[in-house]
Write an enzyme that holds these catalytic residues in place. Structure first.
Site, PDB file in Angstrom:
ATOM      1  N   GLY A  36       6.841   1.841   0.958  1.00 17.64           N
ATOM      2  CA  GLY A  36       5.959   2.269  -0.130  1.00 17.64           C
ATOM      3  C   GLY A  36       6.497   1.878  -1.474  1.00 17.64           C
ATOM      4  O   GLY A  36       7.523   1.208  -1.586  1.00 17.64           O
ATOM      5  N   GLU A  52       2.751  -3.146  -0.482  1.00 16.50           N
ATOM      6  CA  GLU A  52       4.131  -2.656  -0.382  1.00 16.50           C
ATOM      7  C   GLU A  52       4.665  -2.786   1.047  1.00 16.50           C
ATOM      8  O   GLU A  52       5.804  -3.202   1.248  1.00 16.50           O
ATOM      9  CB  GLU A  52       4.231  -1.201  -0.856  1.00 16.50           C
ATOM     10  CG  GLU A  52       4.120  -1.034  -2.354  1.00 16.50           C
ATOM     11  CD  GLU A  52       5.365  -1.487  -3.104  1.00 16.50           C
ATOM     12  OE1 GLU A  52       6.419  -1.727  -2.485  1.00 16.50           O
ATOM     13  OE2 GLU A  52       5.286  -1.602  -4.340  1.00 16.50           O
ATOM     14  N   GLU A  56       7.880  -5.155   2.012  1.00 23.01           N
ATOM     15  CA  GLU A  56       9.106  -4.530   2.490  1.00 23.01           C
ATOM     16  C   GLU A  56       9.375  -4.727   3.979  1.00 23.01           C
ATOM     17  O   GLU A  56      10.529  -4.647   4.397  1.00 23.01           O
ATOM     18  CB  GLU A  56       9.081  -3.032   2.167  1.00 23.01           C
ATOM     19  CG  GLU A  56       9.100  -2.762   0.670  1.00 23.01           C
ATOM     20  CD  GLU A  56       8.996  -1.294   0.315  1.00 23.01           C
ATOM     21  OE1 GLU A  56       8.958  -0.441   1.228  1.00 23.01           O
ATOM     22  OE2 GLU A  56       8.945  -0.998  -0.893  1.00 23.01           O
ATOM     23  N   PRO A  71       3.863  15.584  -5.507  1.00 18.13           N
ATOM     24  CA  PRO A  71       4.430  15.196  -6.801  1.00 18.13           C
ATOM     25  C   PRO A  71       5.907  14.862  -6.619  1.00 18.13           C
ATOM     26  O   PRO A  71       6.559  15.362  -5.701  1.00 18.13           O
ATOM     27  CB  PRO A  71       4.237  16.443  -7.666  1.00 18.13           C
ATOM     28  CG  PRO A  71       4.176  17.574  -6.695  1.00 18.13           C
ATOM     29  CD  PRO A  71       3.603  17.020  -5.422  1.00 18.13           C
ATOM     30  N   GLU A 106      17.085  -2.909   5.456  1.00 16.73           N
ATOM     31  CA  GLU A 106      16.780  -3.077   6.868  1.00 16.73           C
ATOM     32  C   GLU A 106      15.599  -2.184   7.217  1.00 16.73           C
ATOM     33  O   GLU A 106      15.317  -1.208   6.530  1.00 16.73           O
ATOM     34  CB  GLU A 106      17.988  -2.747   7.761  1.00 16.73           C
ATOM     35  CG  GLU A 106      18.443  -1.315   7.686  1.00 16.73           C
ATOM     36  CD  GLU A 106      19.586  -0.996   8.652  1.00 16.73           C
ATOM     37  OE1 GLU A 106      19.582  -1.521   9.787  1.00 16.73           O
ATOM     38  OE2 GLU A 106      20.462  -0.218   8.269  1.00 16.73           O
TER      39      GLU A 106
END
Length: 140
Positions: A36, A52, A56, A71, A106
């Site tokens: 994320g 994302e 990643e 939040p 990783e």
């Protein structure tokens, strides 16, 4: 000040294991995380989570279903940035194409019984994992 938008992905493989990463950068470098990051300008949350995840992990999202939000305060370049982290349940095109990139040192799959939230460096991700694991255990 309004919070910045951020996204987090829950992705499970065909064996029910959760995709996790090891953080390559600060904050919380070396701790576990979920795929994320921040939404870009003019990007939907669904587009952000797909981008994302691909950056990643190398995986392509085929569906992203909003689950809940948390939040958070994210320490970046010496500043505390307030975020609203939106969590998604995602499916991917081909789970075998997993390859760490961008912020991930990783990537690997963890069985639910091997998930220990204290190993995850970001508060909102730990909280999100508690919710996810509760729902998973109660088949919600």
């Amino acid at each position: 000040m309004n919070p910045a938008a951020a996204v987090v992905a829950f992705i499970t493989d065909s064996r029910g294991r959760l995709l996790v990463e090891r953080r390559r950068l600060e904050p919380a470098k070396g701790t576990l995380d979920l795929p994320g990051g921040f939404a870009d300008v003019q990007e939907t949350a669904e587009e952000a989570v797909a981008r994302e995840v691909e950056e990643e992990t190398g995986l392509k999202i085929t569906s992203a279903r909003y689950m809940f939000s948390q939040p958070n305060i994210y320490r970046y370049s010496g500043l505390d940035i307030h975020t609203l982290d939106m969590f998604f349940s995602c499916t991917v095109e081909d789970e075998t194409q997993l390859k760490a990139g961008d912020d991930a040192a990783e990537c690997f799959w963890l069985s639910p019984e091997d998930i220990h939230t204290e190993q995850f460096g970001l508060r909102s991700v730990r909280q999100g994992l508690h919710i996810y694991m509760y729902r998973h255990a109660n088949k919600e």
